[in-house]
Design an enzyme around this catalytic site. Structure first.
Site, PDB file in Angstrom:
ATOM      1  N   TRP A   1       1.173  -1.367   0.017  1.00  0.00           N
ATOM      2  CA  TRP A   1      -0.213   0.264   0.387  1.00  0.00           C
ATOM      3  C   TRP A   1       1.031   1.182   0.242  1.00  0.00           C
ATOM      4  O   TRP A   1       1.776   1.686   0.731  1.00  0.00           O
ATOM      5  CB  TRP A   1      -0.948  -0.172   1.317  1.00  0.00           C
TER       6      TRP A   1
ATOM      7  N   ASN B   1       6.762  -3.896   6.015  1.00  0.00           N
ATOM      8  CA  ASN B   1       5.768  -3.243   5.992  1.00  0.00           C
ATOM      9  C   ASN B   1       5.812  -1.730   7.321  1.00  0.00           C
ATOM     10  O   ASN B   1       7.105  -1.673   7.805  1.00  0.00           O
ATOM     11  CB  ASN B   1       4.573  -3.387   7.135  1.00  0.00           C
TER      12      ASN B   1
ATOM     13  N   GLU C   1     -17.317   5.118   1.712  1.00  0.00           N
ATOM     14  CA  GLU C   1     -15.411   4.829   1.493  1.00  0.00           C
ATOM     15  C   GLU C   1     -15.731   3.771   0.364  1.00  0.00           C
ATOM     16  O   GLU C   1     -15.275   2.913   0.105  1.00  0.00           O
ATOM     17  CB  GLU C   1     -15.066   4.023   3.372  1.00  0.00           C
TER      18      GLU C   1
HETATM   19  O1  M6R Z   1      -8.962  -0.640  13.403  1.00  0.00           O
HETATM   20  P1  M6R Z   1      -9.138   0.416  13.687  1.00  0.00           P
HETATM   21  O2  M6R Z   1     -10.288   0.056  14.152  1.00  0.00           O
HETATM   22  O3  M6R Z   1      -8.225   1.099  14.827  1.00  0.00           O
HETATM   23  O4  M6R Z   1      -9.351   1.342  12.417  1.00  0.00           O
HETATM   24  C1  M6R Z   1      -9.780   2.901  12.249  1.00  0.00           C
HETATM   25  C2  M6R Z   1      -9.948   2.581  11.046  1.00  0.00           C
HETATM   26  O5  M6R Z   1      -9.252   3.013  10.475  1.00  0.00           O
HETATM   27  C3  M6R Z   1     -11.365   2.219  10.241  1.00  0.00           C
HETATM   28  O6  M6R Z   1     -12.343   2.320  11.100  1.00  0.00           O
HETATM   29  C4  M6R Z   1     -11.608   2.653   9.395  1.00  0.00           C
HETATM   30  O7  M6R Z   1     -12.392   4.254   9.218  1.00  0.00           O
HETATM   31  C5  M6R Z   1     -12.685   1.686   8.469  1.00  0.00           C
HETATM   32  N1  M6R Z   1     -12.572   1.129   7.493  1.00  0.00           N
HETATM   33  C6  M6R Z   1     -13.911   2.532   8.870  1.00  0.00           C
HETATM   34  O8  M6R Z   1     -14.991   1.473   7.920  1.00  0.00           O
END
Ligand code: M6R
Length: 614
Positions: A77, A103, A494
């Site tokens: 990524w 990573n 998204e």
């Molecule tokens: O793993 P996390 O809950 O810490 O991740 C946080 C965000 O990256 C995550 O919630 C993101 O917004 C999702 N893709 C939403 O669907």
């Protein structure tokens, strides 16, 4: 975010690497590659775009490639350098004998690169990672020992990394290490694995060990030796993973997201099991170590999180303040970490994260911990970095979530906040017993209500189809469902790339109302309770500007039929619990719009499941 797989054993490595990378696809990526040792030579195969492109390349050369029983693989990524074959991992040194996958972010890569270029290294990519390949090669030239070369190289690297390394002259060996990026070792019979997450290993072995920061593992088919940065030997602590590979199948659903939305009634039951036993027994949260004394001393709670977890945290604030009378601040982790935050030993800091590996949230909780705060982590991954660093833990038990768009993990986080708030309220005695019993009773009934929405979704599908050609979307709500509006908008943008925004309905007339006309759908979340009539008035104002009005409501109020073009009706529920029900139709709406538009629902562009860089 990037994913790593490494294999050394007696089977065709490339098959295992490609399967492993496929199971990490959910993390989000733009290119991929593998390094193999074919007839004693390290060879690279890379592709831009989806893994299928790499599979096609592998297929064309399969008779040679299949000979290799060692290899490292990567999905990238992009952070440093555009998505391209040149920037895809693995990267090699000048002579191509060292191959590495990485990573994370090497923060001092510019200085390292300048130094290495001055020593004669030629760079072929724009990545930070390539510096590490050259660095390891230069250390290997001095030591002739790959583990030592990796150890010495990591002493010069600043930043976050999980690395897997192989060298043409060191047969049947992979060396791997990590700092602030997850890495797990899998142990098989005559074969060993390394990966950035369990899904890449689970179909081959359930015996695993998480590497700690700065530890270095040297893997051969029959051995795994771990040392720390001081060369001390670390004993192996192998655990048996509880995961079933079946959890990673779509089980007949078109997408993981749809399957995960449908799992939510069971997820609620799972989260409640063992914690909410009967309505007249106190909630039990075994891994929360806050007693009455600690709770009485608390002067505030801070919650840090990102994305969907941040929205769960915002609802958590409403619930905790309502039940426990403790002031709660919620902040995006990325904002919390670069200012003078007022945090001390009388502040409870809650980190919320589906993955438990989100870099910003890890940094935020470490910062708060240094200032003496008790750290409580709400996560779906009790094996994650955050969970391991927590003083108290609330595991949310949603099972693995594959779709990048968080759905069931959000539901599990919400339910965990209800349990946590009730737990604190019970310890503090801050809530009326009758109210508590009613709430617990309603929580037990919640799965049935979610089920009802899931079995009557045709209306949502029709609305999705009708509005899928719109370029913008507004979600409005007030009070405890304001974060639901934000989450509904986040889900839609998204996965469908429609410009969706959530607003507090009361804020509409302070600016956003200027955008309203008959090209703008406005979805109002109208749950019965304190702010119902207020939102209704705000909806009237939007309707007067010709906005295309949709209601999401638990009311059977006939007035709504005149005001709204479409109505999504859901079962009646108390206002305080309504976010856990109101989100389900919004997840479905986002899903069906994206599906109708033919988008890549489970792996939306530019997004990663686990955001392990700041
Ligand atoms: O793993 P996390 O809950 O810490 O991740 C946080 C965000 O990256 C995550 O919630 C993101 O917004 C999702 N893709 C939403 O669907």
């Amino acid at each position: 975010m990037c994913g790593i797989v490494g294999y050394v054993g007696n089977k065709t490595a490339v098959n295992i690497l490609l399967d492993g990378l496929t199971s990490l696809e959910y993390r989000g990526y733009d290119s991929s590659g593998v390094a193999l040792n074919i007839d004693g030579k390290v060879q690279l195969f890379k592709a831009q775009g989806k893994l299928k492109n790499l599979r096609d390349i592998v297929e064309k050369n399969y008779s040679d490639i299949s000979k290799s029983t060692i290899g490292i693989g990567h999905i990238r990524w992009a952070t440093h350098g555009v998505p391209s074959i040149a920037n895809a991992h693995p990267h090699t040194c000048n002579c191509g004998r060292v191959a590495i996958v990485h990573n994370g972010i090497i923060e001092n890569y510019k200085e390292l690169r300048a130094k290495l270029e001055a020593q004669g290294c030629t760079f072929r990519s724009q990545t930070d990672t390539e510096t590490v390949a050259h660095l390891i090669a230069s250390k290997f030239a001095q030591t002739k020992d790959l583990t030592e070369a990796v150890r010495l190289a990591t002493m010069e690297i600043e930043g976050a990394y999980a690395l897997a390394v192989m060298h043409q002259d060191v047969k049947n060996t992979i060396v791997a290490t990590r700092r602030n990026a997850p890495l797990v070792i899998g142990f098989g019979e005559g074969e060993n694995f390394v990966a950035s997450d369990i899904p890449a290993l689970i179909q081959y072995t359930k015996r695993a060990m998480y590497l700690e920061d700065n530890q270095i593992v040297t893997l051969t088919p029959t051995e795994a030796k771990i040392i720390d940065s001081e060369k001390n030997i670390i004993p192996l602590k192998i655990e048996t993973l509880p995961w079933e590979p079946v959890a990673l199948s779509k089980m007949g659903y078109k997408h993981f997201m749809l399957k995960e939305i449908h799992e939510q009634p069971d997820i609620v039951r799972n989260v409640l099991t063992g914690k909410l036993k009967t309505i007249d027994e106190p909630i039990s949260l075994n891994e929360v170590t806050l007693d009455v004394k600690k709770l009485k001393e608390l002067n505030r709670i801070q919650i840090v999180a990102c994305g969907t977890s941040l929205h769960a945290a915002m609802i958590g604030k409403y619930i905790i303040e309502d039940f426990c009378g403790i002031p709660v601040e919620v902040e995006a982790s990325s904002e919390y970490i670069y200012r003078k935050t007022i945090t001390d030993e009388n502040t409870l800091v809650i980190g919320v994260s589906q993955s438990g590996e989100t870099a910003d949230t890890i940094t935020a909780i470490r910062l708060a911990k240094k200032k003496g705060s008790h750290i409580l982590i709400v996560t779906n991954r009790p094996d994650s970095t955050m969970a391991r660093e927590a003083d108290s833990l609330v595991p949310v038990n949603a099972g693995i979530e594959v779709s990048v768009a968080a759905t069931k993990s959000y539901m599990a986080q919400l339910i965990s906040f209800y349990l946590l708030a009730i737990y604190i309220a019970e310890v503090k005695g801050s809530i009326d017993t009758k109210e508590l019993m009613e709430l617990k009773h309603e929580l037990i009934l919640l799965p049935q209500k979610i089920d009802k929405i899931l079995t009557h979704k045709e209306n949502i599908q029709n609305i999705a189809k009708k509005f899928s050609s719109f370029k913008d979307f507004i979600f409005v709500a007030r009070g405890i469902n304001f974060p639901t509006a934000l989450e509904g908008a986040l889900k839609l943008k998204e996965i469908s790339y429609i410009n969706a925004t959530g607003y507090s309905a009361g804020e509409l007339k302070h600016g956003p109302i200027a955008m309203l006309d008959d090209t703008m759908p406005v979805l109002a979340i109208l749950m019965k309770g304190k702010v119902y009539e207020k939102i209704l008035s705000n909806a009237e104002e939007a309707k007067a500007r010709n906005a295309r009005m949709i209601a999401l409501t638990d009311s059977d109020d006939k007035k709504l039929d005149e005001l709204f073009e479409n109505i999504i009706r859901i079962p009646e529920i108390s206002e305080i619990l309504s976010p856990a029900l109101a989100i389900v139709p919004l997840q479905l709406l986002a899903y069906y719009i994206a599906e109708f538009l033919g988008k890549d629902v489970d792996q939306p562009r530019n997004l990663a499941k686990s955001v392990t860089v700041e």
